[in-house]
Design an enzyme around this catalytic site. Sequence first.
Site, short mmCIF file in Angstrom:
data_model
loop_
_atom_site.label_atom_id
_atom_site.label_comp_id
_atom_site.label_asym_id
_atom_site.label_seq_id
_atom_site.Cartn_x
_atom_site.Cartn_y
_atom_site.Cartn_z
N ARG A 47 71.46 -28.47 19.52
CA ARG A 47 70.60 -27.79 18.49
C ARG A 47 70.59 -26.39 19.01
NH1 ARG A 47 65.01 -30.32 18.71
NH2 ARG A 47 65.65 -30.23 20.72
N ASP A 90 70.95 -30.93 13.95
CA ASP A 90 69.63 -31.27 14.04
C ASP A 90 69.67 -32.89 13.84
OD1 ASP A 90 66.90 -32.20 13.73
OD2 ASP A 90 66.41 -30.27 13.07
N LEU A 91 69.16 -33.81 14.71
CA LEU A 91 69.18 -35.27 14.56
C LEU A 91 68.42 -35.54 13.38
CD1 LEU A 91 68.96 -36.47 18.03
CD2 LEU A 91 71.00 -36.03 16.90
N LYS A 144 72.90 -44.13 31.38
CA LYS A 144 71.94 -44.62 31.82
C LYS A 144 70.50 -43.48 31.71
CE LYS A 144 70.65 -44.85 36.23
NZ LYS A 144 70.18 -43.69 36.87
N HIS A 174 77.83 -44.52 36.94
CA HIS A 174 78.79 -43.52 37.29
C HIS A 174 79.09 -44.13 38.92
CE1 HIS A 174 75.51 -41.52 39.55
NE2 HIS A 174 76.42 -41.07 40.33
N GLU A 212 69.16 -40.35 49.85
CA GLU A 212 69.47 -39.14 49.16
C GLU A 212 68.65 -38.05 49.98
OE1 GLU A 212 70.10 -38.56 44.79
OE2 GLU A 212 68.65 -40.25 44.89
N ASP A 231 65.77 -46.38 38.17
CA ASP A 231 66.67 -45.22 38.49
C ASP A 231 67.82 -45.77 39.33
OD1 ASP A 231 67.42 -42.57 37.96
OD2 ASP A 231 67.04 -42.12 39.92
N HIS A 236 72.96 -48.91 39.96
CA HIS A 236 73.77 -48.62 41.01
C HIS A 236 73.82 -49.81 41.99
CE1 HIS A 236 74.20 -44.79 38.79
NE2 HIS A 236 73.10 -44.28 39.35
N LYS A 336 64.73 -41.25 47.90
CA LYS A 336 64.83 -39.77 47.87
C LYS A 336 64.10 -39.11 49.06
CE LYS A 336 65.73 -39.07 43.06
NZ LYS A 336 66.93 -38.82 42.90
C1 BG6 Z 1 71.61 -41.08 39.16
C2 BG6 Z 1 70.09 -41.00 39.30
O1 BG6 Z 1 71.86 -42.36 38.56
O2 BG6 Z 1 72.22 -41.14 40.44
C3 BG6 Z 1 69.46 -39.94 40.31
O3 BG6 Z 1 69.34 -40.91 38.17
C4 BG6 Z 1 70.29 -39.94 41.57
O4 BG6 Z 1 68.37 -40.02 40.63
C5 BG6 Z 1 71.82 -40.07 41.50
O5 BG6 Z 1 70.29 -38.77 42.27
C6 BG6 Z 1 72.80 -40.29 42.56
O6 BG6 Z 1 74.06 -40.30 42.49
P1 BG6 Z 1 75.08 -39.58 43.62
O7 BG6 Z 1 76.44 -39.73 42.75
O8 BG6 Z 1 74.84 -38.25 43.68
O9 BG6 Z 1 74.84 -40.45 44.71
#
Ligand code: BG6
EC number: 1.1.1.49
Length: 485
Positions: A47, A90-91, A144, A174, A212, A231, A236, A336
């Site tokens: 947008r 614009d959606l 996600k 991912h 992390e 999350d 994951h 984290k």
């Molecule tokens: C994401 C989370 O899916 O993965 C993040 O939403 C997280 O909070 C991230 O930091 C970690 O991914 P990676 O590839 O950096 O280990």
Amino acid sequence: MQTDSNFTFVLFGGTGDLSMRKILPALYEAHRAGMLEASGKIIAVARHEEDRGGYLQWVNEHVKAHVSKSGIDENAWSSFLERIEYVKLDLGKAEDFVKLRDAMQELPGTRVFYLATGPSLFVPICRALASVGLNENARIVLEKPLGYDLRSSNAINDAVGEIFAEGQIYRIDHYLGKEPVQNLLALRFGNALFEPLWRREWVESIQITIAEELGVEARGDFYDNTGALRDMVQNHLLQLLSIVAMEPPHSMDSDSVRDEKLRVLRALKPIDPRDISKVAVRGQYHAGVIRGTSVPAYATEPGVKTDSATETFVALKVEIENWRWAGVPFFLRTGKRLADRVAEIVVNFRAVPHSALGSSSLRPGANRLVIRLQPNETIRLYCLAKKPGEGMNLSSVHLDLAFDQFFKEGQMEAYQRLLLDVIHGRLALFVRRDEQEAAWKWVEPILNEWAASGKPKPYAAGTWGPAAASAMLAQHDTCWLEEEN
Ligand code: BG6
């Protein structure tokens, strides 16, 4: 489903954080490596920018910095920019989707719609695409988080499923695109060596950690309504667990692999709400020091409520109810602002049943496989060996496979692999709806219990989380890998 490799890649959320950090850099890398069909186009949709010129300027200013270590090849960069078109959309305006359709009219090949937006926009975007006929010969990529719980994820899946068939839907996790996760499949199913040992008779426990150092960064608002369980664990960690524990699939085609992962997810021992405090630990970071730098408490991060009860750390004991794994604890952990950035899988084998060589060979962990996913992808197999010299003294030694030394080049970022898979119509590394449902079903009792009572345990940033996470393993006569000396 058409599998030709010519494509039009439409990126919703074209000026968002994910596009800037991950998607556009990954497309650039694929382009630079000559992996994209020459005439394939990228249409960014957003947008904020008025026109293509403005958008390309934004790309130049914001995306370049996120392109990998190899740096920018200026020729490749300018030919990459030539692929990019821009549609201001614009959606809420049906006529803007007509504009998008017109922009795509003459473009051949598969249509990929990547929704790098919040999940609340998935359904409106899909409906608007269908209203102008753009759901035909198309693939839709959903980032996600897909929903907030089982109900909301079902609502999205139902609505998207009315417009796109399951085979057109690519749900991204991912972690499944990471090279080492692929390697885990190669290790397990390409070698006869491990398979006989990969079961309850020989494995004592398994740990899977994604730790992390980063905090919530600029995502406080999102994260405070999400928490580590949604999350990281629901997606994951449970995906990694299912790959570690699955039966050998009969082939690597998408449904064979996903069927096996699903069986694991469905075999997870349901958590009785009364037992949650025994098998689940939640924590929230307080101020602390990471690598010499002071970092603030979670509750003072921008976008986070000062009395927040959101967890930034989770440790779980999980069991799988099947013949291969009955009774073997799987310990999952993520957080984290922990002491290190590391993702690894630790397979602890049982000690020998009797040793003529003394008690050190009876020690748990004498034989252990550590699969380090990041950083520095390595597979390390621990054994005992005799210390040189007089007498029979045993010492721990290890065999190492460091991938970056063995394979000097050709490493591919997760998003690059996944985007290429979408373009080529390969679904194996994407999460099927039934897998996602099984994962939500399993985490839901914990989500509900945590929402209803208590608060996370505090831990100082720069540590390994609350002490309760260590105590949980101690009950099984084991400890987290970093606690060993
Ligand atoms: C994401 C989370 O899916 O993965 C993040 O939403 C997280 O909070 C991230 O930091 C970690 O991914 P990676 O590839 O950096 O280990």
